[in-house]
Structures are given as C-alpha cells and as structure tokens.
Scaffold this active site. Structure first.
Site, PDB file in Angstrom:
ATOM      1  N   ASN A 223       0.819  -1.216   0.000  1.00  0.00           N
ATOM      2  CA  ASN A 223       0.000   0.000   0.000  1.00  0.00           C
ATOM      3  C   ASN A 223       0.846   1.257   0.000  1.00  0.00           C
ATOM      4  O   ASN A 223       0.574   2.210  -0.725  1.00  0.00           O
ATOM      5  CB  ASN A 223      -0.883   0.016   1.249  1.00  0.00           C
ATOM      6  CG  ASN A 223      -2.320  -0.313   0.914  1.00  0.00           C
ATOM      7  OD1 ASN A 223      -2.714  -0.236  -0.232  1.00  0.00           O
ATOM      8  ND2 ASN A 223      -3.078  -0.677   1.913  1.00  0.00           N
ATOM      9  N   ASP A 232      -6.668  -1.405  -3.183  1.00  0.00           N
ATOM     10  CA  ASP A 232      -8.056  -1.772  -3.483  1.00  0.00           C
ATOM     11  C   ASP A 232      -8.127  -2.766  -4.645  1.00  0.00           C
ATOM     12  O   ASP A 232      -8.902  -3.717  -4.618  1.00  0.00           O
ATOM     13  CB  ASP A 232      -8.871  -0.529  -3.864  1.00  0.00           C
ATOM     14  CG  ASP A 232      -9.379   0.219  -2.652  1.00  0.00           C
ATOM     15  OD1 ASP A 232      -9.014  -0.191  -1.528  1.00  0.00           O
ATOM     16  OD2 ASP A 232     -10.121   1.192  -2.812  1.00  0.00           O
ATOM     17  N   GLU A 259      -7.146  -6.890   5.165  1.00  0.00           N
ATOM     18  CA  GLU A 259      -6.610  -7.726   4.081  1.00  0.00           C
ATOM     19  C   GLU A 259      -6.763  -9.209   4.423  1.00  0.00           C
ATOM     20  O   GLU A 259      -6.043 -10.053   3.925  1.00  0.00           O
ATOM     21  CB  GLU A 259      -5.145  -7.370   3.808  1.00  0.00           C
ATOM     22  CG  GLU A 259      -4.154  -7.717   4.912  1.00  0.00           C
ATOM     23  CD  GLU A 259      -3.799  -6.533   5.802  1.00  0.00           C
ATOM     24  OE1 GLU A 259      -4.662  -5.642   5.979  1.00  0.00           O
ATOM     25  OE2 GLU A 259      -2.673  -6.494   6.321  1.00  0.00           O
TER      26      GLU A 259
END
Lengths: 339, 331
Positions: A223, A232, A259
């Site tokens: 990320n 995403d 996640e």
C-alpha cells in the site's frame, strides 16, 4: 358528484401516506400506489401501468399493471412514445383525445399493441433530481381524464417517489450489510451467522467443516509503495481469485477484515482442505498484477482449522484458523499452516 | 229597434262579464307571477350561497391538497437537520403554531411537557422520533398530522441515505468511488505523498451545460452522459489514479505521483478524450465537453480541503472563460 369524489380522494390520500410510511417493501408500495390511482381516478376502468427506471441500462421496465380487461396484453414493456415524452420533459402529461393531439403521431404507435388508447394521464416519479419511474393511467374513451385528475396523479407520484426511494435505499442497506462493497464477498457479521448455522448442521449430520484464514503478506508495505488505489485493486483481485479457484467446492467467502479473508468449506475434511489451501497459495503467488508496466506479485499466508478435529465450537474454530495463519506468518509467510 | 237595444244591452253585459272574468284572471296571474318571481329570487340567493359554499369547499380541498406538496420541498435535502428546517419553515405557512421541535431521544420529551407530542411511527411500530408542537389550534391538528407524515417519510429518507453512504464504496450510476470513500482515500493518498515526498494532483471535472442537457433530453439521457463521461475518464487515467463522484455532475480525480507539468498533460488528455467521444443514447448522438480545475500538492496547498477549494476556484475560472478547457489554481 364531483365534490363527493373529491372527498373520497382526500380521505384516501391521508390513508395512502400512512400506508407509504409503514412499508419499505418495493412490490407492496408499487401495488398500493397503482391500485389507489386506479380506484380514485379511473374508477376501476381502463389500464394503469407502473414503470421503474432501470439504472443499469437507462431505460424503463414495466413492473406492475392493472387492467379492466384481462385479455389485454401490454407489449411495450419498455414504454412507448408517450412515456418517452414524459421522460424527456420530466413533466406530467395529459392527453384528452389522442386524435386531436398534434404532439403525437398516432400512426407511429406500435401496431402490434392492440390496446386502444384515446386518453391518458401520466406522471414521472422524481425524487431529488433522479428519475425513479413513471405512473400512467389510460382509457379507451376520449376526455376520460381532466386537469384535476392529473394534479391528483402527480401528487400521488410525488409522495410515491419518496417512498420508493426509501424502499430502494433500504434494499441497498440490506445488501450492504451482507456484502462488502469492494470485493462483493460477504461481510464479517453475515459470515459468522452463516458459519454458526453451517457448523450446527455439520455436527448434526456428522460432517466435516473446514475454515481457511487467508491473509495477504506485506500488504501495508505494498500500500505504501503503490498507493491505496492499488491496494483496493489487489483486494478486488483476491476476491475474484478466491471465487475462481474454489468454485468447485461451493465455498462461503468473506472479507473478514482489512486484508484478511475467510473461507468456509462445508463437508471438507482437514487433509483435503490443506491440499486445496496449498493450491490456492500457489495460484495467488503465480498471478501477475501489472502496475505501471511493472509486474508485481503478492503472496498469502493461510491458516486452516477444521471441525470436529481441531475443536467442536464454531467460535473457537475462527480463533484456531487465525492462530494457524499467524504461525504461517512467523514461519516466513507465503505458506499454509494448521495447528 | 228593440232588437238593437237588446243587442247593445247584451253586448255591454257580455263585455262587463268578460272584463270581470279576465281581470280576475289577470289579477290571479299577476299574483302568481309575483309569487313565482319571489320564489325565483329566493332560489337565486340560495344558488349563490351554494356556489359560494362550493367555491369555499373547492378552495379547502385545494388547500388540503397543497399540504401534500410539502413532500417535494422536504425532498430537496438529504440532511436530517435540514429536512427539519424546511419542515419547520413551511409549517408556519400552513398552520398557526408557536414552536415546533424535532426530538430524537425520548428522554428529552420531559423538557417539552407542555407541548403536543406526536410520535413518528415507522414500519413495525418502530419510532423514528417525535415532533413536539407548542400551542397548536384544535382546527389545525389534522393539518399538522398530514404534514408530520410527510416529515416522517422525509426523515426516513435522510437516515437511510446516510446509512447507505456510510457503507457504500462505489456510486451505482457511474461505478466510480462515492464521495465519502473518495475523500477517505484522498486523505490517505495525501499522507502517503507527504511521507514519500511525492507530488499529487487533484482534478475537479464538471460537465459543461449539463443542466441544459438534462432539461432538453430528460433525466435518463443526463444519467447516460454521466456514466459515459465517468467511463471515458476511467479509461484515460492510470491504474494508480482514482476517481470519485463529488457532487451531482462533478467528478473528481486524484492523480498520484503527478506534478503540475504532468498534470497539465493528463488533464488535457481527459478533456480531449471526452470532447471526441460520441455518446449514443436511444436515437440521439450527443457530444459533451468538460471544464477542469486543477490543484497540485505541494505547490498549491498541503491539506485536502484547501486543495479541493483551489481546484474548485480554478474550475470556476475555466467556466467563466469559455468552458471546454483546463485551468490551474493560480495560488
């Protein structure tokens, strides 16, 4: 006479808004609205049609109708020139006699539709600038409807529009409570309910049940490196991969947390579950995620736990799968573990 | 001679007799006529009073029907407080009332014990809240009930909308991020940019003359335009960029790791792609253009709200200076 019908309309309007306030079910609302205008305006004669706007394709679809002649078939399920007129102008329409109405060319009407229409009133259902549907009354007689009728119809349509929007919003809340909007997998709360049910069923029938806790490795770093949008994308992709890879085993899939994903495999023993988990792990490892012309990969750590081998309690089962997943992380990630 | 005299006498007698008969009849007729005309006057007066009464009733019905038109006004807002404000403002137009409160918590009811309390019922006897009215006329009670029903339906709409907004990620119509999620992601991306010392660009894109399109072609065409424009933007930007539906016809984009020069290139590309796109809906082939306002981190501002504000100003500038163009925030 006119006064009397006005009084009936007024009395029923009060009841109508109470009814609208007390139901959030779409089909009930549509039936209530249609039958009210059919009785109060048309005196139970002619035809009433209710169309909803299909947001996906931007067109109308007929969802409800009442007819005084049961042999009548409405062929224009997506609306005709009159409905298009109402949509285009976003305003109500009154036709007293179609033959004298210069706005519409009667010859251009679909000839397959054999129902005779000489007069009609129609009103769009608009709420806060979005068009939800259309409510229309028609008759074989000319001059069947007047301006007062149209006003009453559009009043009902305005009240109906809010009620309809509420019902659509309510459906959406129900859907969102069950499905995670990003991955379209089940939400945690719904999954746990399903797990309880399923675990009880399996115990009663003396069947196995396996659970996989799947967690993406180094997701935070991923990320940070590529941005949350990419994050995403990865989560969405993971949803698709889980669905595709496991489809033959009829899994119940859930996005458990950020996640973390949970997979319930009903009727599956631990040995087989471990094999399937290993296949899944490899499939994910080999999947390319192309970012800015650069191939990237993600890996997952999977923890497996089964009923009745690891525990007999379904809540503990989730904890066991979680523990197994953590031990996979500790052992170096990108692997399958069980306790 | 005698005959002649007899004839005259008979004639006179007959004449007198006839006159007597006719005048009696005339008198009777006159009396009848007077009576009839009196009756007619009376009936006319009665008719007039009936007409007045009818008109009054008609007006009363019209007024009552007008009460139901409040719904339209209430639906202009999706915010609970604003819905109540609209309701409260309109309330005084229809009935005489000193004060009206919207109470969410039943514990607060005790503070308004002199008020008339009206619970707002929902499905399955759930209660959404209460309306408390101070000094309301007995004659207005029914009207108040009708208005309250509409308020209740409006409040429910606002609450449901909030709930959906809280859970939803993508906008159903355009499949881009909805506003709330977009802003969340924007703020995360900005943090990441600060940490990694990367630049970031924010675009505010608005469809030119959208209202006219909507008015001319109707809502469905307007929706189709929004959907196509969103798709074109989506196909034009990179995977690491993200798109959100900011308002009615406003679409915003965050271009990650993009400085001012690169942003100019990207924004121009979006503008051109949209202006070249032919949108086919029903039998119509339409072309639309967009105006784009641009702001960049760290050049223009370092917090999200300022960046949005500046892009908005730049957008305004683009609209003012001819539309179908890209403008940068001057600050």
């Amino acid at each position: 006479m006119a006064l009397k019908s006005k009084i009936t309309r007024y009395d029923n309007l009060k009841k109508l808004i109470e009814d609208l306030n007390h139901s959030l079910k779409l089909d009930i609302l549509i039936a209530v609205l249609s039958s009210n205008v059919y009785t109060l305006i048309s005196n139970n004669a002619g035809v009433v049609l209710f169309y909803l706007v299909d947001n996906q394709y931007q067109k109308l679809s007929l969802v409800y109708s009442i007819k005084d002649n049961s042999d009548l078939v409405v062929l224009s399920k997506e609306g005709d020139i009159f409905d298009q007129w109402v949509l285009r102008h976003s305003s109500q329409l009154l036709i007293e006699n179609l033959k004298n109405d210069f706005r519409f060319d009667a010859d251009s009407l679909d000839k397959r539709d054999l129902r005779e229409v000489l007069s009609l009133i129609s009103s769009p259902l608009i709420s806060n600038n979005s068009l939800l549907g259309l409510l229309r009354l028609e008759s074989k007689q000319s001059g069947f409807f007047n301006q007062d009728d149209l006003r009453f119809l559009s009043l009902v349509a305005d009240l109906g529009a809010v009620a309809l929007e509420n019902s659509l919003l309510f459906q959406k809340t129900q859907d969102l409570a069950i499905h995670d909007d990003l991955t379209a997998l089940y939400t945690r709360g719904y999954f746990i309910d399903r797990l309880r049910e399923e675990a009880r069923r399996c115990q009663r029938l003396d069947q196995y049940l396996s659970l996989m806790m799947v967690d993406i490795d180094f997701f935070k770093q991923y990320n940070d490196k590529f941005g949350h949008t990419v994050g995403d994308l990865v989560l969405k992709k993971m949803g698709v991969l889980l669905k595709d890879t496991l489809s033959e085993f009829n899994p119940v899939l859930c996005r458990f947390g950020g996640e973390e994903f949970l997979v319930m495999l009903s009727g599956m023993d631990k040995k087989r579950a471990l094999l399937i988990a290993e296949e899944l792990r490899q499939r994910i490892q080999n999947e390319k995620i192309v970012l800015r012309r650069q191939d990237t990969h993600v890996t997952v750590s999977i923890g497996v736990a089964s009923l009745p081998l690891d525990t007999k309690d379904e809540d503990e089962l989730v904890q066991k799968a979680d523990k197994a997943m953590y031990s996979a992380k500790e052992k170096g990630r990108n692997r399958v573990c069980s306790i | 001679m005698l005959n002649l005299i007899l004839f005259i006498v008979v004639t006179i007698a007959l004449n007198l007799a006839f006159r007597e008969i006719f005048s009696g009849r005339l008198k009777r007729q006159e009396a009848d006529y007077a009576c009839l005309s009196k009756e007619l006057d009376r009936l006319n007066v009665f008719k007039k009073s009936l007409e007045v009464e009818n008109e009054l009733l008609d007006k009363r019905f019209d007024d009552t029907l007008a009460l139901y038109e409040l719904t339209k006004d209430i639906c202009k807002s999706l915010d609970e407080e604003k819905v109540f404000a609209i309701f409260n403002k309109n309330l005084k137009k229809y009935i005489s009332i000193v004060d009206c409160r919207y109470i969410k918590d039943s514990a607060d009811l005790i503070k308004y014990k002199d008020y008339t309390i009206l619970p707002l019922n929902l499905e399955g006897n759930q209660i959404a809240g209460y309306l408390a009215a101070d000094r309301i006329l007995e004659a207005d009670r029914e009207k108040f009930g009708i208005l309250a029903q509409q308020f209740s339906i409006g409040i429910r709409r606002a609450l449901l909308y909030q709930k959906v907004q809280g859970l939803t990620i993508t906008d159903t119509l355009t499949s881009v991020y909805c506003r709330r999620y977009f802003l969340e992601r924007f703020s995360e991306e900005l943090k990441r940019s600060k940490k990694n010392k990367l630049s970031l660009t924010f675009l505010m894109i608005d469809i030119d003359n959208f209202k006219q399109f909507n008015d001319r072609y109707g809502h469905l065409v307007g929706d189709a335009i929004l959907r196509q424009v969103s798709k074109t933007i989506h196909d034009t930007v990179r995977q690491i960029d993200f798109i959100g539906r900011y308002g009615g016809e406003e679409i915003s984009v965050v271009l990650a790791e993009t400085n001012k020069e690169q942003a100019n290139f990207a924004a121009e590309r979006i503008r051109q792609a949209i202006s070249l796109e032919v949108i086919k809906i029903y039998d119509e082939k339409l072309k639309v253009t967009v105006s784009i306002g641009v702001s960049t981190f760290p050049d223009n501002a370092s917090n999200m709200h300022d960046l949005i504000e500046m892009a908005d100003q730049a957008l305004y500038l683009a609209k003012e200076t001819g539309k179908n163009k890209v403008c940068f925030s001057p600050a």
